[in-house]
Design an enzyme around this catalytic site. Structure first.
Site, PDB file in Angstrom:
ATOM      1  N   GLU A 139      -5.887   8.261  11.050  1.00  0.00           N
ATOM      2  CA  GLU A 139      -5.369   7.222  10.176  1.00  0.00           C
ATOM      3  C   GLU A 139      -4.452   7.903   9.170  1.00  0.00           C
ATOM      4  O   GLU A 139      -4.779   8.971   8.639  1.00  0.00           O
ATOM      5  CB  GLU A 139      -6.498   6.499   9.440  1.00  0.00           C
ATOM      6  CG  GLU A 139      -6.023   5.502   8.393  1.00  0.00           C
ATOM      7  CD  GLU A 139      -7.183   4.851   7.640  1.00  0.00           C
ATOM      8  OE1 GLU A 139      -8.247   4.640   8.268  1.00  0.00           O
ATOM      9  OE2 GLU A 139      -7.040   4.592   6.425  1.00  0.00           O
ATOM     10  N   GLU A 149      -1.777   3.863  -1.135  1.00  0.00           N
ATOM     11  CA  GLU A 149      -2.897   3.013  -1.545  1.00  0.00           C
ATOM     12  C   GLU A 149      -2.979   3.043  -3.070  1.00  0.00           C
ATOM     13  O   GLU A 149      -2.701   4.072  -3.692  1.00  0.00           O
ATOM     14  CB  GLU A 149      -4.218   3.515  -0.959  1.00  0.00           C
ATOM     15  CG  GLU A 149      -4.312   3.393   0.551  1.00  0.00           C
ATOM     16  CD  GLU A 149      -5.659   3.905   1.059  1.00  0.00           C
ATOM     17  OE1 GLU A 149      -6.539   3.083   1.370  1.00  0.00           O
ATOM     18  OE2 GLU A 149      -5.813   5.144   1.119  1.00  0.00           O
TER      19      GLU A 149
END
Length: 706
Positions: free
Chosen positions: A142, A147
């Site tokens: 991933e 974020e």
């Protein structure tokens, strides 16, 4: 927005993205969110809570994802988180992905966005593997580009997850904090550069993180980050990391996205229009039509794919029925910026026995609405080129397998038979960024020259840049120092560009000033070579543009977006005799005298060149067997006997290191005889006002020939 290329930055601390390039990247995918609805050919909304397979989306998130919470308008995408009950949850939001619509291995991935804030709010721009070839998460990896945890609105995070499938993930990452303000105050650009053995993170062009170490239980390094991944955009509410919203959290919250772009090094200079890899033409804005009772259409074909660049799927087209004349056509609507391209290319595989005409149409928008009206409204253009498929003298062979067709944009002519009006110019730059109207549709029309079926496959539609140039100059390096200090050019010499395979790709002849231009070259590696046998006389190479000791040659690389300028070559003239006279004056400074051209009386092409190193008043003594008043352009004075003295028109000038050529043209009345020797000597005054001494035996001796 032209066809854009950018430089892949070197990883060395905190670098701005305009750092020295290690590769050239081309924009291969983008969404500017200029429409009024989400483009489902690029994004797939994910719906629900992740249950039953991944309840809470693996993070104990509290929201229900809905397509309605992703809103496009006003040039942006808004992902909206709401405090509302739906599907058994107290919050709703949106999650979008590009899986099987946009999938890439390596590249630069960018988003310009304004981020939400608040306790329990968790926006993300990230990537997941499309095929999970190394097993379930985290074995196949991933890659989190950006974020933000809402209670820290000035800090973003970049992270990779990896490890063994079914085991807790191993993750490594870094964070970036704004020096002032928050990411909710204004738009910022978040990017990642993903290469085979390194991944780099950026905020507003500043690199803040780099990762080179990871592993996968499913394969050797650089697994898992060596397979295709897709993009995700979402805003979670709650979850293990941010925690739940509290009384301070305000709703609705918005993640506002201006654009998303993907850049790759695609090994050439191309702007893809469609590579057919989506395998779903109807679902990706393709259309087809039939004419005059014919029937047919298009579809995806995974069984007949171009073997070198075709990927997994091609497009099959066919009209099994119909007579001579128009059968139909097909195309795709995809507004495309292609301002710097020079060619349109595609692959095609017509079946044996074909004899038909292919009309390729480029339809561009002239009123800024990104639409080509049907029926036409007179506001748009259609440019067309016509190709023969099969039959005598065909442009494309039938039954010969896959063939690549490259058509210069200059071969497309304004076709007013259907789309009348427009501005009559093939516009490939959008009205919103300084152009008149960008390309919207590419359409293939089919007209058969015989009855029976017309069937073929096509693939790899793209625009390419193949028209670059190398410019430079040849100069007569009179003092042999390897530097051009205003010295004259060399006219009439041939210069050629040789491609890496040895073929001559371009030829030019230098003009009166020694300049040349090798134009119309495709990007790539070239050797620029001076054909020394074409130089007007004998010269010795003294300098070339790449600084490598390869006389009369220099190596260059043409990129997609940059020409090579200043490819200059210096040559010292040697055909007469490269002698010079250095007569010091009272302070020890002197000058030089060169002779160049031909010593042939019949050629009448002999030139003296005076190279001055100090300010002085100068003349030249000619000592020869004939006492003749020779006409020179700068003045003449016969001093009697066999000595002719030239005085310049400018009596005293501080020329520094200037070059003064004197054309020694001999009229027929001079009567020089072959074999006669002339000596040329500088004469000049120094600061004291008196002439320096000279000795004709030390002068420049030249013997004339027939």
């Amino acid at each position: 927005m032209m066809v854009r290329t950018i430089a892949l930055a070197l990883a060395a601390g905190a670098l701005h993205f305009t750092a020295p390039a290690s590769a050239q990247l081309t924009l291969v995918w983008e969404d500017e969110f200029d429409g009024i609805a989400l483009d489902t050919s690029r994004w797939q909304p994910e719906i629900g809570t992740g249950c039953p397979g991944l309840c809470g989306w693996g993070n104990n998130e509290l929201q229900y994802y809905r397509a309605e919470n992703a809103v496009v308008g006003g040039g942006v995408l808004r992902i909206i988180a709401k405090n509302e009950s739906f599907g058994g949850r107290n919050y709703t939001s949106a999650r979008l992905r590009t899986a099987n619509l946009g999938d890439w291995t390596y590249g630069r991935f960018e988003m310009r966005a304004k981020l939400p804030t608040g306790q329990g709010i968790w926006p993300a721009f990230w990537m997941l593997p499309t095929d999970y070839e190394y097993g379930f998460w985290p074995g196949s990896g991933e890659l989190d580009i950006m974020e933000l945890v809402g209670n820290e609105p000035a800090t973003v995070h970049g992270t990779i997850h990896y490890g063994t499938s079914g085991s807790p993930s191993i993750f490594t990452g870094s964070s970036y904090t704004l020096p002032t303000g928050t990411f909710n105050d204004d738009f910022h650009t978040f990017a990642v550069e993903w290469e085979e053995t390194e991944i780099r993170w950026f905020v507003d062009g500043i690199q803040y993180a780099s990762q080179t170490n990871w592993f996968s239980g499913g394969g050797p390094y650089p697994a898992p980050f060596d397979k295709r991944f897709h993009l995700l955009l979402n805003m979670a509410v709650g979850g293990n990391w941010p925690g739940s919203p509290d009384g301070s959290t305000q709703f609705p919250q918005e993640l506002v996205v201006d654009w998303v772009r993907v850049w790759q090094d695609i090994g050439g200079c191309a702007r893809p229009f469609d590579d057919m890899e989506h395998g779903d033409p109807v679902g990706n804005d393709w259309f087809s039509y039939s004419v005059g009772g014919a029937s047919g259409g298009i579809g995806a074909d995974p069984f007949n794919v171009e073997p070198t660049e075709g990927g997994l799927v091609s497009l099959a087209a066919g009209w099994p029925t119909g007579g001579v004349g128009e059968r139909g056509g097909f195309g795709r609507r995809r507004p495309t910026e292609a301002g710097e391209v020079t060619h349109f290319e595609f692959w095609i595989d017509p079946v044996a026995g074909s004899d038909w005409t292919l009309r390729v149409n480029l339809q561009d928008d002239d009123d800024g609405n990104d639409l080509i009206a049907n029926p036409p409204d007179g506001a748009d253009d259609e440019f067309q080129t016509v190709l023969s498929v099969g039959g005598p003298g065909s442009d494309v062979l039938a039954g010969a397998g896959w063939q690549k067709v490259e058509v210069p944009l200059s071969a497309f002519v304004d076709d007013n038979s259907f789309h009348t009006g427009g501005n009559g110019v093939l516009d490939l730059v959008g009205a919103g960024i300084g152009g008149n109207g960008r390309l919207v549709n590419v359409v293939f029309e089919v007209a058969s020259n015989q009855s029976g079926a017309v069937t073929f496959n096509t693939d790899g539609w793209r625009f390419t840049t193949q028209d670059r140039r190398i410019d430079g100059r040849l100069w007569s390096d009179l003092d042999g120092d390897g530097f051009d200090t205003g010295e004259p050019g060399i006219a009439g010499a041939t210069v050629e560009a040789v491609a890496s395979g040895g073929a001559v790709a371009g030829t030019a002849v230098t003009d009166a000033g020694g300049a040349y231009s090798l134009a119309g070259l495709a990007p790539g590696a070239y050797t620029v070579r001076v054909r020394t046998e074409t130089l007007p006389g004998l010269f010795s190479p003294t300098a070339d543009a790449d600084g490598v000791a390869t006389p009369a040659e220099a190596a260059f690389a043409l990129t997609c977006a940059e020409d090579v300028l200043g490819a200059d070559f210096g040559f010292e003239p040697t055909n007469v005799a490269n002698y010079c006279v250095r007569q010091p004056n009272s302070i020890g400074l002197g000058a030089r005298l060169f002779a160049q051209g031909s010593t042939s009386i019949s050629a009448n092409d002999f030139e003296l060149v005076a190279l001055e190193s100090v300010p002085f008043t100068f003349g030249i003594f000619f000592y020869g067997p004939d006492a003749t008043d020779l006409p020179f352009g700068e003045g003449r004075l016969c001093v009697g006997g066999s000595i002719v003295r030239l005085l310049p028109a400018v009596a005293a000038t501080a020329f520094g290191d200037a070059v003064r050529p004197i054309d020694f043209q001999l009229p027929p009345t001079v009567g020089l005889i072959a074999g006669s020797t002339w000596r040329f000597q500088y004469w000049y005054r120094d600061a004291a006002g008196g002439p320096s001494g000279f000795n004709t035996s030390d002068g420049l001796a030249v013997t004339f020939e027939p």
